[in-house]
Write a protein that holds these residues in place. Structure first.
Motif, short mmCIF file in Angstrom:
data_model
loop_
_atom_site.label_atom_id
_atom_site.label_comp_id
_atom_site.label_asym_id
_atom_site.label_seq_id
_atom_site.Cartn_x
_atom_site.Cartn_y
_atom_site.Cartn_z
N GLU A 202 1.92 6.94 -0.60
CA GLU A 202 0.86 5.92 -0.60
C GLU A 202 0.53 5.51 -2.03
OE1 GLU A 202 -2.34 7.44 1.76
OE2 GLU A 202 -1.19 7.22 3.61
N ASN A 203 -0.28 4.48 -2.13
CA ASN A 203 -0.76 3.97 -3.42
C ASN A 203 0.36 3.46 -4.31
OD1 ASN A 203 -3.48 4.67 -2.74
ND2 ASN A 203 -2.97 6.79 -3.26
N LYS B 34 0.79 -1.23 0.00
CA LYS B 34 0.00 0.00 0.00
C LYS B 34 0.83 1.28 0.00
CE LYS B 34 -3.78 -2.18 2.46
NZ LYS B 34 -4.36 -2.43 3.75
N LYS B 35 2.04 1.22 0.58
CA LYS B 35 2.83 2.44 0.72
C LYS B 35 4.31 2.11 0.88
CE LYS B 35 2.12 2.55 5.65
NZ LYS B 35 1.24 2.86 6.68
#
Length: 153
Positions: A114-115, A54-55
């Motif tokens: 993030e992402n 996620k990050k």
């Protein structure tokens, strides 16, 4: 979803690729360095890079067992905050007390994106572009700041 083994293999592949990419880059003092396992030379002061599904984050971790000494080190970093901010791009979060994955109380100064996922090879260029300038900036900062911490021994 990846099996534990597949996830471990992808993590290893990423860090190997990052290490190879950074291999020709010399430290701020002109020396060959292991960027992935950066050695500050000071017990309980670490530069850590982490990435998951996620990050990604990079930062300074203070892990001294004695909370008062850990707080003293953190305070010393705060005294060097302007030097640190001049060297490091972006916004950094300062936490006097946080818990690491093992539940141990640590202090952290870090930044994250993030992402992004270490498990998506398409994200690897973005991860490398995030980690490279920041670990190099930490090294540059440390080449000046380490003497303050050596005096604290």
């Amino acid at each position: 979803m990846y099996s534990k083994q597949e996830a471990s293999q992808l993590r290893q592949e990423f860090w190997t690729a990052f290490g190879q990419y950074m291999s020709p880059v010399l430290s701020g003092e002109g020396e060959k360095i292991n960027w992935i396992n950066y050695k500050t030379g000071e017990k309980d002061i670490y530069f850590r890079m982490n990435a998951d599904n996620k990050k990604a984050s990079i930062g300074i971790e203070l892990t001294h067992k004695d909370a008062d000494i850990q707080a003293l080190y953190f305070e010393q970093f705060k005294q060097l905050k302007s030097l640190l901010q001049n060297a490091l791009p972006g916004k950094w979060t300062w936490l006097l007390h946080a818990r690491n994955e093992q539940g141990k109380t640590i202090s952290r100064i870090y930044t994250e994106i993030e992402n992004v996922s270490i498990f998506k090879k398409d994200d690897w260029p973005q991860l490398i572009s995030f980690f490279k300038p920041r670990i190099m900036a930490l090294d540059e900062f440390w080449s000046t700041a380490k003497y303050v911490f050596e005096a604290m021994r």
